[in-house]
Design a protein around this motif. Sequence first.
Motif, short mmCIF file in Angstrom:
data_model
loop_
_atom_site.label_atom_id
_atom_site.label_comp_id
_atom_site.label_asym_id
_atom_site.label_seq_id
_atom_site.Cartn_x
_atom_site.Cartn_y
_atom_site.Cartn_z
N UNK A 24 0.81 -1.23 0.00
CA UNK A 24 0.00 0.00 0.00
C UNK A 24 0.84 1.27 0.00
N UNK A 25 2.15 1.15 -0.04
CA UNK A 25 3.04 2.29 0.17
C UNK A 25 2.74 3.48 -0.73
N UNK A 26 2.52 3.25 -2.02
CA UNK A 26 2.42 4.35 -2.97
C UNK A 26 1.00 4.84 -3.21
N UNK A 27 -0.01 4.03 -2.88
CA UNK A 27 -1.36 4.42 -3.30
C UNK A 27 -2.39 4.49 -2.19
N UNK A 128 -2.76 2.08 -11.67
CA UNK A 128 -3.33 3.36 -11.28
C UNK A 128 -2.79 4.49 -12.16
N UNK A 129 -1.48 4.48 -12.42
CA UNK A 129 -0.87 5.53 -13.23
C UNK A 129 -1.38 5.50 -14.67
N UNK A 141 0.80 12.02 -12.62
CA UNK A 141 0.08 11.14 -11.70
C UNK A 141 0.56 11.36 -10.27
N UNK A 142 -0.40 11.47 -9.38
CA UNK A 142 -0.10 11.48 -7.94
C UNK A 142 -1.24 10.71 -7.27
N UNK A 143 -0.97 10.16 -6.10
CA UNK A 143 -2.03 9.42 -5.41
C UNK A 143 -2.49 10.25 -4.22
N UNK A 144 -2.23 9.78 -3.00
CA UNK A 144 -2.67 10.53 -1.82
C UNK A 144 -1.70 11.64 -1.47
#
Length: 428
Positions: A24-27, A128-129, A141-144
């Motif tokens: 879950x580190x990146x998203x 996701x990207x 692209x960026x997540x949280x």
Amino acid sequence: MFIASNHSILSSSITVAIFFYLATLAIVPAVYGYAPAFLLLAALGCWRTREIAMVMNRRDRVFALAFLLYGMVYVVLTLWHQDNMSSFDRPSRFVAAAIILTMLLRVPVTARAVFAGAAIGAIASGVFAVYEVFVSGVARVSSFDNAIYFGNGALILALVSLTGLFAELPKPGRRRSLLLFYGLGSVGGVAALLLSGTRGGWLALPVIALVGLWAYRGVLIRRPRLLALALVIIATLGVVAGNMKIVSDRVDVAMSEARSYFTEHRVGTSVGLRLEMWKAGALMFSAHPVTGVGESQFHSELQSLVADGKIDGGLLTFRHLHNQFVDHAAKGGLLALAALLLVFVVPVMLFWRYLSSTEPTIKACAFAGVAFTLSFVVFCLTQGMFSRNLGVMMYVILPLFLWAIIRQSEAEDADGQSSALVSSRRLV
């Protein structure tokens, strides 16, 4: 060496925490903090001074001491500058990491949980990207969090997934499905990095490639076809990246902004602001070389430099100087800079010693440890990675997993050799 024989629940819980931290580190927000917090509580709960003293060798102590010294330096600087104790929050995580290490050296760390967690996280980041760019139509692209942390985090996950591939590939009973899984993780993480537009992360790609070529030079020299394949893959990645519009555009913009800063002193660009920040940091460091200006006085020092006409006023909205080395030198002087170098140099030296190992998992984790640390050094050249909790947690946790796997594999290898020696003596 390990205490897990009587702590199966603890061992399983730690494995789950490690898996979800990486997956879950990146998203996914917050998990990057919750999982290490659980590991810290578990480490404190199973603290046994005598056991720790018996298990930790000299290299383990050096590893832990480097992180502890970093935290101690910031205790001194916080008291010296009379900063708010909240400024010790991020450095304290290095101390927490040293405590967690004492547990991971006694509780078995499942290597496949680390590799699989990273692969899932990297694949998810890549999917996701791709969705964000080609379906939602976003430019970066960026997540949280922002795009820089997303891109760098995805690259870290790709690296660990590649580590799983390298660890599994030489094994006689390797499973093709597992190799494919790790390979997809590597591709997914790199795709996410490229689509994030994170230029600092792009610069780390050749560093990882060079470390990999050096670590496996013996194998590559003995197998020319494998060397040719590795070079083709690296060249293909370079060509693909160079022909991606987001990559070529970002590179062109960076060169144009740097040129305009030096020729026209145009500050109001991404590169221009960074160069002006580094100038501000150099001025602060020259005035306060030993202990820096302190966290609490940083903004007032910026205001003074702006008032004196030495730097542009656009810098007043920033909390750090977008270069971790410059930021540490400005706020903490030589003390902070030495502490920062320590937490980079020590892991590289310790992991480097295992690059010559013939055991696949040890060698792969040593490669990952060196490549990860050097990549983080590259990240820190253009971003204050330790100025955010996410950046600190990215750095302090993963090396613990890799080091614990190395030490566990080393112990298992030694036990196996001892058993073989005893058996051979019995036959005689």
